[in-house]
Write an enzyme that holds these catalytic residues in place. Sequence first.
Site, PDB file in Angstrom:
ATOM      1  N   HIS A   1     114.525  29.021   6.251  1.00 14.43           N
ATOM      2  CA  HIS A   1     114.746  29.049   4.803  1.00 14.43           C
ATOM      3  C   HIS A   1     113.996  27.902   4.131  1.00 14.43           C
ATOM      4  O   HIS A   1     113.278  28.103   3.135  1.00 14.43           O
ATOM      5  CB  HIS A   1     116.245  28.953   4.524  1.00 14.43           C
ATOM      6  CG  HIS A   1     116.608  28.772   3.085  1.00 14.43           C
ATOM      7  ND1 HIS A   1     117.088  29.800   2.286  1.00 14.43           N
ATOM      8  CD2 HIS A   1     116.557  27.673   2.273  1.00 14.43           C
ATOM      9  CE1 HIS A   1     117.307  29.340   1.063  1.00 14.43           C
ATOM     10  NE2 HIS A   1     116.997  28.054   1.039  1.00 14.43           N
ATOM     11  N   GLU A   2     114.140  26.698   4.665  1.00 17.18           N
ATOM     12  CA  GLU A   2     113.486  25.535   4.056  1.00 17.18           C
ATOM     13  C   GLU A   2     111.967  25.610   4.183  1.00 17.18           C
ATOM     14  O   GLU A   2     111.235  25.260   3.249  1.00 17.18           O
ATOM     15  CB  GLU A   2     114.016  24.241   4.688  1.00 17.18           C
ATOM     16  CG  GLU A   2     115.498  23.982   4.441  1.00 17.18           C
ATOM     17  CD  GLU A   2     115.840  23.950   2.964  1.00 17.18           C
ATOM     18  OE1 GLU A   2     115.005  23.512   2.156  1.00 17.18           O
ATOM     19  OE2 GLU A   2     116.952  24.398   2.615  1.00 17.18           O
TER      20      GLU A   2
ATOM     21  N   HIS B   1     110.320  27.706   1.524  1.00 17.71           N
ATOM     22  CA  HIS B   1     110.102  27.020   0.248  1.00 17.71           C
ATOM     23  C   HIS B   1     108.742  26.323   0.244  1.00 17.71           C
ATOM     24  O   HIS B   1     108.033  26.322  -0.769  1.00 17.71           O
ATOM     25  CB  HIS B   1     111.186  25.972   0.008  1.00 17.71           C
ATOM     26  CG  HIS B   1     112.510  26.535  -0.426  1.00 17.71           C
ATOM     27  ND1 HIS B   1     112.623  27.491  -1.410  1.00 17.71           N
ATOM     28  CD2 HIS B   1     113.778  26.241  -0.031  1.00 17.71           C
ATOM     29  CE1 HIS B   1     113.909  27.781  -1.590  1.00 17.71           C
ATOM     30  NE2 HIS B   1     114.618  27.038  -0.772  1.00 17.71           N
TER      31      HIS B   1
ATOM     32  N   GLU C   1     115.940  30.694  -4.239  1.00 17.55           N
ATOM     33  CA  GLU C   1     116.845  30.628  -3.091  1.00 17.55           C
ATOM     34  C   GLU C   1     117.016  32.008  -2.461  1.00 17.55           C
ATOM     35  O   GLU C   1     117.038  32.139  -1.233  1.00 17.55           O
ATOM     36  CB  GLU C   1     118.202  30.061  -3.513  1.00 17.55           C
ATOM     37  CG  GLU C   1     118.168  28.605  -3.954  1.00 17.55           C
ATOM     38  CD  GLU C   1     117.624  27.674  -2.874  1.00 17.55           C
ATOM     39  OE1 GLU C   1     117.837  27.976  -1.674  1.00 17.55           O
ATOM     40  OE2 GLU C   1     116.986  26.677  -3.215  1.00 17.55           O
TER      41      GLU C   1
END
Length: 306
Positions: free
Chosen positions: A140-141, A144, A215
């Site tokens: 997930h990070e 980004h 997100e």
Amino acid sequence: MRSRFQSDRRLTVRMTVTLFLLGLLYVAFVAALIVLLKSWVLAVVVVAGMLGAQYWFSDRIALFAMRGRVVEREEYPELHAVVDRLCAIADMPRPVVAVSEMDMPNAFATGRNPDHAVVCVTTGLLRRLEPAELEGVLAHELSHVAHKDVAVITIASFLGVLAGLIVRFALYSGLFGGGRRDQNTAAVLAAVMAVSAAVYAISFLLIRALSRYRELAADRAAAHLTGRPSALASALTKVSGDIARIPTKDLRTAQAFNAFYFTPALGSEPGVAKLFSTHPSLEQRLDQLGRISAELGEAAAPGKAG
């Protein structure tokens, strides 16, 4: 270089529109700053200097604020191994790996581009998550970083911060400028404060609208990259529940960086703050991951990510 993270055209459009609207706000804001400082050269120097500092040093500022430190492979071999594996799968540059000595379970990514990025996790997160859950959070990070929305949020946040500072400066000038001010000066100060307050409010809303969507985009990209949306859903549920049990006083220092976190530090009863949250609700995120799990047929192929 394009990574193998699932691209998101709607995220790109939203980032472009947000930056365009913020650019229009910059024009109004710089005009107000020139009036306040009575020098366009000084106004440009101030804005460019602060923007440059935030752009180039945002990773160091975030790490310092969250008591994070860069860790070597020998200290956290398993953490480094997960980051290495995900970066190899995603075909993206490997970021700097950092750890924050905080019990609050969370993670964040920062940096101006994929070649100059930092991924940081808290010791509280490492203690609570299983390997597959940690992989989901790190994916997930990393998404980004790959989507470059970390840099966009960093730039977007700058205008709101600077506008808030100008409001305070204008108030200070009005109260402590020395001597009595004429009506024209008072009107100028009031106009500058009004423009700065409007800029702050509009940028605040724009950032939150973009942040909530990014997100969801990161959840989607991580789920597709790892092939384990259920592991990410499990991490979300676990982290959100544990954050709700963290004392409110311990969350306050973290809340300024909510836009960068895996899940916001809101506590058990966010109240009105929930309306202005930087993140979508847990229910929205879990619903999306449930749909992706069904699409991927995860139950029938649990070992896809390997």
